[in-house]
Scaffold this motif. Structure first.
Motif, short mmCIF file in Angstrom:
data_model
loop_
_atom_site.label_atom_id
_atom_site.label_comp_id
_atom_site.label_asym_id
_atom_site.label_seq_id
_atom_site.Cartn_x
_atom_site.Cartn_y
_atom_site.Cartn_z
N GLN A 20 0.82 -1.22 0.00
CA GLN A 20 0.00 0.00 0.00
C GLN A 20 0.85 1.27 0.00
O GLN A 20 0.47 2.28 -0.59
CB GLN A 20 -0.94 -0.01 1.20
CG GLN A 20 -2.05 1.00 1.02
CD GLN A 20 -2.96 1.06 2.21
OE1 GLN A 20 -2.51 1.17 3.34
NE2 GLN A 20 -4.23 0.96 1.97
N GLN A 59 -27.82 9.77 5.78
CA GLN A 59 -27.15 8.55 5.32
C GLN A 59 -26.69 7.74 6.51
O GLN A 59 -25.83 8.17 7.26
CB GLN A 59 -25.96 8.96 4.45
CG GLN A 59 -25.03 7.83 4.09
CD GLN A 59 -24.16 8.20 2.90
OE1 GLN A 59 -24.64 8.66 1.89
NE2 GLN A 59 -22.86 8.01 3.04
N SER A 78 -14.06 3.07 7.42
CA SER A 78 -13.46 2.73 6.13
C SER A 78 -13.83 1.30 5.73
O SER A 78 -14.04 1.00 4.56
CB SER A 78 -11.93 2.83 6.22
OG SER A 78 -11.57 4.11 6.64
N SER A 81 -12.08 8.34 3.47
CA SER A 81 -10.88 9.12 3.75
C SER A 81 -9.98 9.20 2.51
O SER A 81 -10.13 8.42 1.57
CB SER A 81 -10.11 8.48 4.90
OG SER A 81 -9.66 7.20 4.51
C1 LIG Z 1 -17.96 15.15 9.37
C2 LIG Z 1 -18.31 13.77 9.00
C3 LIG Z 1 -19.55 13.50 8.43
C4 LIG Z 1 -19.92 12.20 8.12
N1 LIG Z 1 -21.17 11.97 7.64
C5 LIG Z 1 -21.58 10.69 7.52
C6 LIG Z 1 -22.93 10.40 7.20
O1 LIG Z 1 -23.74 11.28 7.02
N2 LIG Z 1 -23.30 9.12 7.12
C7 LIG Z 1 -22.42 8.10 7.32
O2 LIG Z 1 -22.82 6.96 7.20
N3 LIG Z 1 -21.13 8.33 7.62
C8 LIG Z 1 -20.70 9.61 7.74
N4 LIG Z 1 -19.39 9.85 8.08
C9 LIG Z 1 -18.49 8.72 8.34
C10 LIG Z 1 -17.32 8.60 7.39
O3 LIG Z 1 -17.74 7.99 6.22
C11 LIG Z 1 -16.22 7.80 8.11
O4 LIG Z 1 -15.76 8.59 9.17
C12 LIG Z 1 -15.08 7.46 7.20
O5 LIG Z 1 -15.47 6.52 6.25
C13 LIG Z 1 -13.86 6.95 7.95
O6 LIG Z 1 -14.19 5.95 8.87
P1 LIG Z 1 -13.69 6.01 10.38
O7 LIG Z 1 -14.00 7.35 10.90
O8 LIG Z 1 -14.26 4.84 11.10
O9 LIG Z 1 -12.12 5.87 10.32
P2 LIG Z 1 -11.29 4.50 10.24
O10 LIG Z 1 -11.85 3.64 9.20
O11 LIG Z 1 -11.16 3.93 11.61
O12 LIG Z 1 -9.90 5.02 9.74
C14 LIG Z 1 -8.87 5.52 10.60
C15 LIG Z 1 -7.65 5.88 9.76
O13 LIG Z 1 -7.14 4.71 9.13
C16 LIG Z 1 -7.09 4.88 7.73
N5 LIG Z 1 -7.45 3.63 7.07
C17 LIG Z 1 -8.49 2.82 7.31
N6 LIG Z 1 -8.50 1.79 6.45
C18 LIG Z 1 -7.45 1.96 5.63
C19 LIG Z 1 -6.90 1.24 4.53
N7 LIG Z 1 -7.48 0.14 4.04
N8 LIG Z 1 -5.81 1.72 3.94
C20 LIG Z 1 -5.21 2.86 4.38
N9 LIG Z 1 -5.68 3.58 5.40
C21 LIG Z 1 -6.78 3.14 6.02
C22 LIG Z 1 -8.11 5.97 7.42
O14 LIG Z 1 -7.83 6.63 6.22
C23 LIG Z 1 -7.97 6.86 8.62
O15 LIG Z 1 -6.89 7.71 8.41
C24 LIG Z 1 -19.01 11.15 8.35
C25 LIG Z 1 -17.75 11.43 8.90
C26 LIG Z 1 -17.39 12.72 9.23
C27 LIG Z 1 -16.05 12.97 9.85
#
Ligand SMILES: Cc1cc2nc3c(=O)[nH]c(=O)nc-3n(C[C@H](O)[C@H](O)[C@H](O)COP(=O)(O)OP(=O)(O)OC[C@H]3O[C@@H](n4cnc5c(N)ncnc54)[C@H](O)[C@@H]3O)c2cc1C
Lengths: 370, 399
Positions: A270, B130, B139, B377
């Motif tokens: 990656q 959503q 993620s 992200s």
């Molecule tokens: C302001 C805001 C609004 C949102 N609105 C909505 C909404 O309306 N509805 C909804 O359903 N969701 C919503 N979300 C959720 C958003 O989709 C998730 O926060 C996002 O997908 C990241 O998931 P996580 O926060 O669990 O981080 P994690 O998945 O725990 O990630 C933590 C870190 O690890 C990295 N990481 C994880 N997996 C990998 C990988 N395979 N390769 C490399 N790096 C990786 C990430 O990039 C991040 O830096 C919202 C989020 C925010 C912050």
């Protein structure tokens, strides 16, 4: 603004691609490097390029041109970048051709038609220092009874060895004048051997006497035309760099898919995937800047200066990124001369510096902002 | 005159007559209109603009007329968009239902579902949220656990969602739920539409680093959802979710155009603050700002170019990921620069020791951090580009 290539542009690109991959592949450039000639490009291939009409692409029909525009020219430069193919297209056709087109009187126009057909070849002498800086030239021209006297030194004259003549920019009448200087033994020519193994020269003028008809355009009043010609050159160079980095990028992605370490393809890592993806994104952004600038050139848009600077800046940055990553991701083999990567890296570095590096164009872009 | 030119002229005239002058400016924070059962207008022109666009069926200009859309062709739609941009018309409303769920429903919904859900959307009467992410599924979205258990004529939903934007203000949610706990994780997921006013739904706002926020935790305690609200096939939700997220990416990169101070003019805002005492940092700051400005121009040109390529029928695969990644990262960099330019003036939190604009910028800066996380992200966008666009080989451990 039309941001896509037309059918015609694409046909031109395909022809260029076909011709260059058959006649002027990277191996030919490597051979030229190993066995340099006087001009460091293949004169036979150059003649063939002209027969294909490439010299005529941007000029109007009454001048013997094809009226095809810079988008078409961009496609050619991109293909030349991809195959690292050396030719006087930039120096003679784009830079000198544009100056002649803007400034030449009826008599001087014979130079232009000769350039378009390839009968003659000119080179533009602007730079004097370690950096491109057309606003602070020190070469001077003095008006005398029956002409002018030229004094000074020019460097980094692209394709400056053995042309049929040079177009020289100089301080004159408290402004900038440009002169056609036909080849003569009185001009001292020193070859500059650069990392990209192409043709560059240093010229010295010691009280060089020029006839009255050497002056192009109005005395002391040609800086604007010069900058416009340089802008066209800048965006052709940008298109060339675009072709070169696309080739480097493709090679690198291929390598990531085949090279194995730790029992897996290195492309599964990656850390490398993300860097490759960033290169791709940057490549897309770079491409947009090039095509926007080409399109401005075709419309003779007032925006050309700023879009040419944007393109040259962006391409220089992205070319740095991608050539660096190409070497790094190939590992040890990436620094061997056996691979073509090094040839691209060196050509790119020269293209970055020519006609203004990223810093120059960033400052210029800021100064041009409304 | 070609038909399209004629259409452009009609659109232009109509917009000039119907879009109030007061709405031909960027939308300040707090003046965004969200469609829904309760629409809040702060002044009358907004209501008028909302009603005119609704009655013209231009909330969803390219949807079929039988569901209340405007029936425009793709070309006409882009004419409308460009004319609105030209006049700087504010969007009459923001509606996640229209942007994200709508296209999926149009393609996969039953006739009845289309009638029931699309028509109110086109009238701006329902506000959607959503419900995808969960505390342990961000993620790695496919690891969601909120369950929907078959009860004969309805599903019983239990579990929780997180980060649900405007969960507390929405009428409906489109949610990913687990309908088969035993199947491999991608195969047991369904897309379900859920009435937020149902018994057993509770939404709680989350405070963010930028202050109070519109993002909620949503809890489901034995919520009954009619079976007709299942979209597409049972356990076939993953495919739909992926489609929907593509729409989300394009919406997010568009969203930036509307909301101030995102997509702001960095140079002019910076110059508001730079004349303050000259400091050693100034030259470096100006250089960085020019570069950011040029990068933004490269991005804008790319949006134009890819748009033109799509119109010319070329496939633009991976485009949304590129847009989302570049736009959100550029905004973050711009805010950081702006804050640098503001010096101490960029550190205010509350009360009148700092101007409203200063505080708004500071909060917008804090908010910009969430943009490179929300909606997938930056890292996840890079994964998408690497795997789907560049087709780099798969690492077995990570999906
Ligand atoms: C302001 C805001 C609004 C949102 N609105 C909505 C909404 O309306 N509805 C909804 O359903 N969701 C919503 N979300 C959720 C958003 O989709 C998730 O926060 C996002 O997908 C990241 O998931 P996580 O926060 O669990 O981080 P994690 O998945 O725990 O990630 C933590 C870190 O690890 C990295 N990481 C994880 N997996 C990998 C990988 N395979 N390769 C490399 N790096 C990786 C990430 O990039 C991040 O830096 C919202 C989020 C925010 C912050």
């Amino acid at each position: 603004m039309s941001m896509v290539y037309s059918e015609d542009d694409r046909m031109l690109a395909d022809t260029a691609e076909e011709f260059l991959s058959a006649q002027s592949p990277v191996a030919a450039q490597r051979a030229l490097r190993d066995k340099p000639t006087a001009v460091n490009f293949d004169e036979k291939i150059w003649q063939q390029m002209l027969e294909l009409g490439w010299g005529a692409i941007t000029f109007s029909e009454d001048l013997g041109g094809l009226d095809f525009g810079y988008k078409g020219m961009g496609a050619i430069f991109e293909a030349m970048g991809k195959h690292l193919s050396a030719s006087p297209m930039l120096s003679s056709v784009t830079l000198c051709g544009s100056l002649l087109q803007q400034l030449a009187n009826a008599e001087q126009q014979t130079w232009l038609t000769a350039i378009i057909s390839g009968e003659k070849r000119l080179a533009l002498a602007v730079d004097e220092h370690a950096r491109h800086d057309p606003d602070s030239m020190q070469t001077t021209a003095t008006t005398v009874v029956d002409g002018f006297v030229l004094n000074g030194k020019k460097t980094m004259v692209i394709d400056g060895v053995s042309p049929d003549g040079w177009i020289v920019a100089a301080q004159h009448n408290a402004g900038c004048s440009v002169f056609i200087v036909p080849f003569s033994e009185q001009v001292k020519v020193k070859r500059l051997n650069l990392i990209d193994a192409r043709n560059y020269a240093e010229l010295t003028f010691n009280d060089l006497k020029l006839p009255a008809e050497a002056l192009l355009g109005d005395a002391g009043n040609s800086l604007k035309a010069l900058q416009q010609a340089l802008d066209l050159g800048r965006l052709c160079l940008s298109a060339e760099m675009l072709g070169a980095i696309k080739a480097l990028f493709d090679t690198t992605i291929e390598y990531l898919k085949v090279r194995e370490q730790f029992g897996v393809k290195i492309g599964t890592f990656q850390a490398l995937q993300h860097r490759a993806a960033r290169c791709y994104v940057e490549l897309e952004l770079a491409q947009s800047c090039v095509i926007a600038a080409l399109s401005d050139a075709d419309k003779a848009d007032a925006n050309l200066a700023s879009s040419a600077s944007l393109a040259k800046w962006k391409l220089s940055k992205v070319a740095d990124l991608i050539s660096g990553e190409a070497v790094q991701m190939h590992g040890g083999i990436g620094v061997t001369d056996e691979l073509d990567i090094g040839l691209y890296l060196k050509r790119i570095r020269v293209a970055q510096m020519c006609l203004g590096d990223a810093d120059y164009h960033q400052a210029r872009f800021a100064a041009l902002a409304p | 005159m070609s038909e399209l030119t004629e259409f452009r002229q009609q659109v232009r005239t109509w917009l000039e007559e119907n879009c109030p002058m007061s709405l031909r400016t960027p939308t300040p924070d707090g003046e965004l209109i969200w469609g829904g059962s309760e629409v809040n207008f702060t002044f009358d022109d907004q209501r008028q603009w909302f009603n005119s666009m609704r009655d013209k069926h231009w909330f969803c200009p390219s949807w079929p007329t039988q569901y209340g859309g405007g029936g425009l062709t793709a070309q006409q739609n882009s004419v409308l968009e460009s004319e609105m941009r030209r006049l700087k018309c504010r969007p009459p409303q923001i509606n996640l239902g229209i942007w994200m769920l709508g296209p999926v429903l149009l393609e996969h919904g039953t006739e009845l579902q289309k009638q029931q859900f699309l028509t109110p959307m086109t009238r701006g009467e329902v506000r959607w949220c959503q419900g995808f992410s969960e505390p342990n599924a961000g993620s790695d979205l496919a690891s969601i656990r909120t369950s929907a258990v078959d009860q004969g004529d309805h599903y019983l939903v239990n579990g929780s969602k997180i980060w649900t934007s405007y969960g507390d203000k929405s009428d409906w949610m489109y949610a990913l739920v687990r309908t088969d706990a035993k199947a491999p994780k991608h195969q047991g997921i369904s897309l379900l539409l859920l009435d937020m006013h149902s018994q057993g739904v509770q939404a709680k706002p989350i405070d963010l680093i930028s202050g109070k926020s519109s993002f909620c935790e949503v809890f489901f305690d034995n919520v009954a959802v009619p079976k007709e609200n299942l979209i597409g096939e049972l356990n076939g939700g993953w495919k739909l979710a992926k489609e929907l997220l593509q729409h989300e990416r394009s919406a997010m990169s568009k969203f930036g155009e509307f909301q101030l101070p995102t997509h702001f003019d960095l140079m002019s805002l910076m110059s508001d603050y730079m004349p303050a005492p000259h400091s050693a940092s100034e030259a470096a700051l100006v250089n960085k700002a020019v570069a950011a400005n040029m990068e933004e121009q490269a991005y804008n040109l790319t949006v134009q170019r890819l748009g033109a390529e799509m119109q010319a029928g070329q496939s633009c695969f991976g485009l949304m990921s590129i847009m989302k990644l570049v736009h959100t990262e550029q905004e973050k960099i711009k805010f950081e620069l702006l804050l640098d330019a503001m010096g101490y003036r960029g550190l205010g939190w509350e009360d009148d020791s700092f101007s409203e604009q200063e505080q708004a910028i500071t909060r917008a800066w804090l908010n910009s951090f969430s943009q490179t996380i929300a909606g997938g992200s930056s890292e996840v966008q890079l994964n998408v580009i690497a795997k789907r666009v560049l087709q780099l080989p798969e690492n077995k451990g990570v999906s």
